[in-house]
Design an enzyme around this catalytic site. Structure first.
Site, PDB file in Angstrom:
ATOM      1  N   LYS A 106       0.827  -1.208   0.000  1.00 18.76           N
ATOM      2  CA  LYS A 106       0.000   0.000   0.000  1.00 18.76           C
ATOM      3  C   LYS A 106       0.867   1.267   0.000  1.00 18.76           C
ATOM      4  O   LYS A 106       0.451   2.300  -0.511  1.00 18.76           O
ATOM      5  CB  LYS A 106      -0.947   0.014   1.201  1.00 18.76           C
ATOM      6  CG  LYS A 106      -1.905  -1.163   1.286  1.00 18.76           C
ATOM      7  CD  LYS A 106      -2.805  -1.296   0.068  1.00 18.76           C
ATOM      8  CE  LYS A 106      -3.994  -2.218   0.280  1.00 18.76           C
ATOM      9  NZ  LYS A 106      -3.634  -3.631   0.369  1.00 18.76           N
TER      10      LYS A 106
HETATM   11  C1  LIG Z   1      -4.158  -4.756  -0.072  1.00 21.58           C
HETATM   12  C2  LIG Z   1      -3.307  -5.950  -0.091  1.00 21.58           C
HETATM   13  C3  LIG Z   1      -3.426  -6.911  -1.101  1.00 21.58           C
HETATM   14  C4  LIG Z   1      -4.513  -6.880  -2.135  1.00 21.58           C
HETATM   15  O1  LIG Z   1      -4.487  -5.843  -3.044  1.00 21.58           O
HETATM   16  P1  LIG Z   1      -5.819  -5.483  -3.832  1.00 21.58           P
HETATM   17  O2  LIG Z   1      -5.468  -4.269  -4.589  1.00 21.58           O
HETATM   18  O3  LIG Z   1      -6.865  -5.218  -2.782  1.00 21.58           O
HETATM   19  O4  LIG Z   1      -6.180  -6.647  -4.687  1.00 21.58           O
HETATM   20  C5  LIG Z   1      -2.558  -7.980  -1.082  1.00 21.58           C
HETATM   21  N1  LIG Z   1      -1.633  -8.123  -0.114  1.00 21.58           N
HETATM   22  C6  LIG Z   1      -1.499  -7.211   0.860  1.00 21.58           C
HETATM   23  C7  LIG Z   1      -0.472  -7.448   1.908  1.00 21.58           C
HETATM   24  C8  LIG Z   1      -2.313  -6.102   0.916  1.00 21.58           C
HETATM   25  O5  LIG Z   1      -2.178  -5.207   1.903  1.00 21.58           O
END
Ligand SMILES: *Cc1c(COP(=O)(O)O)cnc(C)c1O
Length: 485
Positions: A116
């Site tokens: 993120k």
């Molecule tokens: C948010 C997240 C995902 C998934 O990403 P999306 O864009 O929601 O598909 C995968 N792994 C981690 C550790 C995340 O924080």
């Protein structure tokens, strides 16, 4: 002139600044570029040796008119966003020793150690940049399955034109993730722990949608969001697909495969769009855990809401992958009336069944897998035992999916996205490795430090969440803005 429109057809085309500051489009849809830029192999060859930040500059420039952000300003925004990352490469690739031609893309070297950070480091700075230029303020609200919250809070902390309300389902994220939010002392950060979320993070998305629909409130507190409903996230996330591709191929034009642990489909929506822009990816693997919503959408053509399970890869415990609607728009000749019809159908009945032609159009080039909890833990252990490398539970889901699908994937090079640092999930790591304490590899100084700090948090029952937020966000806005008069 690049413009942005709603994928459900309402409202008028807007510029990037409006799309970013509003979050949702005015009709409640998701912003999409009016046209996807195309990138030739010649262009890719020229980008081959660029560093992450320089490549990001080139790709974002395709979406951002210079009249909205100058070349100098965009370069500065990118530099400021990615300088705090722990590794100079920003997102290094690790070549596995025990498995031929598999590269792990390490997306967890940002300040809050998950993928993120990669999107939000830039997006929050961009929002702040636009607001300062207009001398305006915004209240950001985000829901988190564990990682969006810490990243939003970190990058918003101390920014004078922003405050952030960060909602998380209490008990459904790890204590480590929780402390990343609750130990920030800045007065513009408001973590909200929400109990009794029966549908996990999806409950929180619903409340946010209701707040958005309350026009009077929305306009008063200048509500916006940096969840992956915001086009800025998806735009920024296209960059790591290009970067990973350019790093691992021998010749530009060669096709490779990529595997992505997926929840709300924000990450892979960006990947899908990167391919539509011209990136030579043969197959994307959509790696789900037992919450297999995307797996069902892409293999059966059915988008339906199912009960949620708690899994070791909690950041992808998601039932409604809303970015699928954004991707689908580009698979049906940008026909917004279709997206509007289907998304209304989903809102009313909780289910949509796509016709064969539509399913074929959006599922082309995607494979899916739903990985069990046991298998996730096994893969963590296998990789640790064979090459002393610690994958987090989400990276493990992506790698397990690759193993499941290896006959179809063939022997093309593969990039597997590792989206979090294992230090966020110590209990899962202990269970997987069958140990009582975690080695240094599984720890991170920022997480250790947060254990020693005091916590500040609102605790609210999901049942009262909407009215409580209306009340507190209003009061906070009045306190900050009316006292200046
Ligand atoms: C948010 C997240 C995902 C998934 O990403 P999306 O864009 O929601 O598909 C995968 N792994 C981690 C550790 C995340 O924080």
């Amino acid at each position: 002139m690049m413009q942005f429109v709603s994928n459900t057809g309402g409202g008028i085309p807007v510029d990037l600044e409006t799309a970013i500051l509003d979050g949702f489009a005015s009709d409640g849809g998701l912003y999409v570029p009016s046209e996807l830029p195309k990138i030739s192999l010649e262009q890719l060859k020229k980008w081959r040796d660029l560093a992450y930040v320089d490549l990001a500059f080139e790709i974002l420039s395709l979406f951002i008119n210079r009249s909205v952000i100058s070349e100098f300003e965009l370069k500065k925004l990118l530099k400021d966003a990615y300088t705090p990352f722990e590794k100079p490469e920003v997102i290094p690739l690790y070549k596995m020793e025990s498995q031929k031609d598999i590269h792990i893309m390490e997306l967890f070297y940002g300040p809050t150690i998950s993928f993120k950070d990669v999107g939000l480091a830039f997006l929050v700075n961009l929002v702040d940049f636009f607001l300062k230029r207009k001398n305006e303020f915004k209240s950001l609200i985000v829901a988190t399955t564990g990682d969006t919250g810490p990243a939003t809070a970190y990058f918003t902390a101390g920014k004078s034109n922003l405050s952030a309300w960060v909602l998380y389902p209490k008990g459904l994220i790890t204590e480590e993730q929780e402390r990343q939010m609750t130990t920030l002392t800045h007065s513009n950060i408001h973590p909200v722990g929400v109990s009794n979320c029966l549908d996990g993070g999806d409950d929180l998305d619903l409340v946010i949608a209701n707040l958005y629909a309350n026009i009077q409130f929305k306009e008063k507190v200048h509500l916006s969001s940096v969840n992956s409903i915001n086009w800025g996230r998806v735009m920024m996330q296209t960059v790591h697909y290009f970067y990973g591709y350019l790093k691992v191929v021998e010749t530009i034009g060669e096709e490779i495969n990529m595997s992505v642990p997926s929840g709300a489909f924000g990450n892979l929506c960006a990947g899908g769009l990167a391919r539509k822009m011209g990136l030579p990816i043969d197959k994307y693997v959509i790696a789900n855990n037992t919450n297999a919503c995307l797996h069902r959408i892409f293999s059966e053509g059915v988008f339906s809401k199912q009960p949620i399970f708690e899994t070791p890869s909690s950041a992808i415990d998601i039932l409604i992958p809303y970015n699928f609607w954004r991707f689908l728009y580009f698979c049906v000749d940008e026909d917004a009336t279709k997206i509007k019809k289907w998304s209304d159908e989903f809102k009313t009945f909780g289910k949509v069944e796509f016709d064969k032609e539509t399913l074929a159009a959006y599922s082309e080039g995607f494979l899916t897998a739903s990985i069990s909890d046991e298998r996730t833990l096994e893969v963590i252990k296998e990789v640790y035992t064979t090459e002393n490398y610690l994958l987090d539970p989400h990276g493990a889901v992506a790698l397990a999916a690759v193993h499941d699908l290896k006959d179809i994937l063939g022997d093309k090079k593969l990039v597997c996205l590792a989206t979090a640092h294992p230090a966020k999930f110590p209990q899962v790591m202990k269970d997987a490795l069958q140990v009582k304490t975690i080695s240094e590899k599984g720890k991170h100084p920022s997480i250790e430090k947060a254990k020693t700090l005091r916590e500040k948090v609102y605790l609210i029952d999901c049942y009262h969440l909407e009215e409580e937020l209306l009340c507190r966000m209003n009061a906070d806005w009045d306190l900050k803005h009316n006292t200046h008069n």
